[in-house]
Design an enzyme around this catalytic site. Structure first.
Site, mmCIF file in Angstrom:
data_model
loop_
_atom_site.group_PDB
_atom_site.id
_atom_site.type_symbol
_atom_site.label_atom_id
_atom_site.label_comp_id
_atom_site.label_asym_id
_atom_site.label_seq_id
_atom_site.Cartn_x
_atom_site.Cartn_y
_atom_site.Cartn_z
ATOM 1 N N ASN A 121 0.854 -1.181 0.000
ATOM 2 C CA ASN A 121 0.000 0.000 0.000
ATOM 3 C C ASN A 121 0.902 1.248 0.000
ATOM 4 O OD1 ASN A 121 -1.398 2.279 1.107
ATOM 5 N ND2 ASN A 121 -3.048 0.937 1.752
ATOM 6 N N HIS A 138 1.029 6.247 1.873
ATOM 7 C CA HIS A 138 1.749 7.215 2.709
ATOM 8 C C HIS A 138 2.980 7.810 2.034
ATOM 9 C CE1 HIS A 138 -1.290 6.837 5.587
ATOM 10 N NE2 HIS A 138 -1.131 5.529 5.675
ATOM 11 N N HIS A 158 -5.579 3.671 -1.522
ATOM 12 C CA HIS A 158 -6.904 4.063 -1.015
ATOM 13 C C HIS A 158 -7.201 5.486 -1.477
ATOM 14 C CE1 HIS A 158 -9.620 4.445 2.846
ATOM 15 N NE2 HIS A 158 -10.268 4.752 1.729
ATOM 16 N N ARG A 210 -9.332 8.280 -0.959
ATOM 17 C CA ARG A 210 -10.330 8.755 0.012
ATOM 18 C C ARG A 210 -11.149 9.905 -0.562
ATOM 19 N NH1 ARG A 210 -10.421 7.985 5.533
ATOM 20 N NH2 ARG A 210 -9.071 6.321 6.254
ATOM 21 N N ARG A 259 -6.799 12.907 0.938
ATOM 22 C CA ARG A 259 -5.740 13.353 1.848
ATOM 23 C C ARG A 259 -4.376 12.774 1.463
ATOM 24 N NH1 ARG A 259 -7.421 10.162 7.325
ATOM 25 N NH2 ARG A 259 -9.387 11.191 6.887
ATOM 26 N N GLU A 297 -8.694 0.625 -2.900
ATOM 27 C CA GLU A 297 -9.528 0.710 -1.695
ATOM 28 C C GLU A 297 -10.407 1.937 -1.826
ATOM 29 O OE1 GLU A 297 -7.168 0.906 1.802
ATOM 30 O OE2 GLU A 297 -6.247 -1.020 1.458
ATOM 31 N N THR A 313 -8.320 3.722 8.672
ATOM 32 C CA THR A 313 -9.548 2.919 8.674
ATOM 33 C C THR A 313 -9.641 2.176 10.003
ATOM 34 O OG1 THR A 313 -9.083 2.631 6.330
ATOM 35 C CG2 THR A 313 -10.892 1.351 7.236
ATOM 36 N N GLU A 341 -11.246 -9.151 3.249
ATOM 37 C CA GLU A 341 -9.974 -8.801 3.869
ATOM 38 C C GLU A 341 -10.236 -8.640 5.361
ATOM 39 O OE1 GLU A 341 -7.303 -6.159 1.894
ATOM 40 O OE2 GLU A 341 -6.466 -5.438 3.792
ATOM 41 N N HIS A 399 -3.794 -4.332 7.809
ATOM 42 C CA HIS A 399 -3.893 -3.214 8.737
ATOM 43 C C HIS A 399 -2.979 -3.414 9.945
ATOM 44 C CE1 HIS A 399 -5.843 0.652 9.380
ATOM 45 N NE2 HIS A 399 -5.411 0.459 10.604
HETATM 46 N N1 PXP Z 1 -5.990 -3.022 4.127
HETATM 47 C C1 PXP Z 1 -6.956 -2.073 4.201
HETATM 48 C C2 PXP Z 1 -8.320 -2.444 3.740
HETATM 49 C C3 PXP Z 1 -6.675 -0.775 4.661
HETATM 50 O O1 PXP Z 1 -7.653 0.145 4.725
HETATM 51 C C4 PXP Z 1 -5.352 -0.463 5.024
HETATM 52 C C5 PXP Z 1 -5.024 0.927 5.480
HETATM 53 O O2 PXP Z 1 -5.246 1.801 4.425
HETATM 54 C C6 PXP Z 1 -4.375 -1.463 4.910
HETATM 55 C C7 PXP Z 1 -4.719 -2.736 4.494
HETATM 56 C C8 PXP Z 1 -2.949 -1.198 5.241
HETATM 57 O O3 PXP Z 1 -2.806 -0.910 6.591
HETATM 58 P P1 PXP Z 1 -1.419 -0.362 7.097
HETATM 59 O O4 PXP Z 1 -1.159 0.909 6.378
HETATM 60 O O5 PXP Z 1 -1.639 -0.204 8.556
HETATM 61 O O6 PXP Z 1 -0.380 -1.412 6.760
#
Ligand code: PXP
Length: 257
Positions: free
Chosen positions: A12, A15, A48, A50, A54, A75, A106, A156, A199
């Protein structure tokens, strides 16, 4: 030669965009991060989009779709705006997540049982367009049954409660949350759903989750991007992959012994 893995890693890259957006402009570029993640062994890219944009923006989704060869897991909240974007870009998968403007991340899974009538039409429209539909949910029997009945392909499992218990050093709670993920993964698999988890996963939390044999994909973001500041993206992703692969191999070895 491509390698078929027992457990896929979705990186992901949200960030990277968070840091870029702190100053505006184009640096650091999440699409370049996706390219490096692919080279380091990621099996997919997760982003993601949003409502408040952001971190990831519309242009990032456009470029991730057209410039990156790995499957994109988009996402998104179940809204008409996001549905139109998904239909335009045709990602490999869409993961429907709950979204609150005031949250930092989330916070919990989608309550698909309580929100059936709101979510089901989006699952149908995405699936009809040939997009794999994933629902980000807390591990619970009722959520799995509703997800399956709605026509979702994937669930998930929200791993956040387990990861928080590890970080806080609460071993009893960690065991409860891990059991919940283990039992949830088995149950979701039994009803015919593909099982992913994500997550909060880090080097310290990933191994027990990677050992759950029904889980075929982990989506990991914040830790990988943060840790890359110290270790570089390439070696951070490679180390995560190695921990996942080692843990899965040990678990499969233990089962067949
Ligand atoms: N899976 C989903 C559905 C999420 O919403 C997120 C956070 O955006 C993640 C995985 C990844 O989580 P993390 O950034 O804490 O690794």
């Amino acid at each position: 030669m491509s390698v078929i893995r027992e457990l896929r890693l979705g990186v992901n890259i949200d960030h990277v965009a968070t840091i870029r957006n702190a100053r505006g402009g184009g640096h650091p570029d999440p699409v370049l991060a996706a390219r490096l993640a692919a080279k380091a062994g990621a099996d997919g890219i997760t982003a993601h989009l949003r409502e408040d944009r952001r971190h990831i923006g519309d242009d990032d989704i456009e470029r991730l779709s057209s410039e990156i060869d790995l499957p994109l897991n988009l996402e998104m909240a179940a809204t008409d705006e996001m549905l139109a974007i998904a239909l335009r870009h045709q990602p490999n998968a869409c993961c429907l997540v709950p979204e609150k403007r005031e949250e930092l991340t989330t916070e919990g899974g989608l309550d698909v049982a309580a929100k059936h009538n709101q979510i089901a039409p989006y699952v149908t429209k995405l699936a009809e367009a040939g997009i794999r539909v994933s629902l980000f949910i807390d591990p619970s029997s009722v959520q799995f049954a509703v997800a399956k009945a709605m026509g979702a392909h994937i669930v998930e499992l929200h791993a956040g409660a387990y990861c928080e218990a590890v970080i806080s050093g609460d071993d009893a709670q960690r065991d409860i949350e891990l059991k919940r993920l283990q039992m949830g993964a088995a149950e979701a698999h039994d009803v015919g759903l593909e099982v992913h988890a994500g997550h909060g996963l880090t080097f310290d939390t990933v191994s027990p989750v990677a050992a759950i044999s029904e889980i075929v994909e982990l989506n990991i973001g914040h830790f990988l991007i943060g840790e890359a500041i110290f270790g570089g993206l390439d070696s951070t992703i490679k180390r995560m992959r190695a921990l996942m692969d080692q843990s899965r191999a040990n678990a499969l070895g233990a089962r067949s012994a």
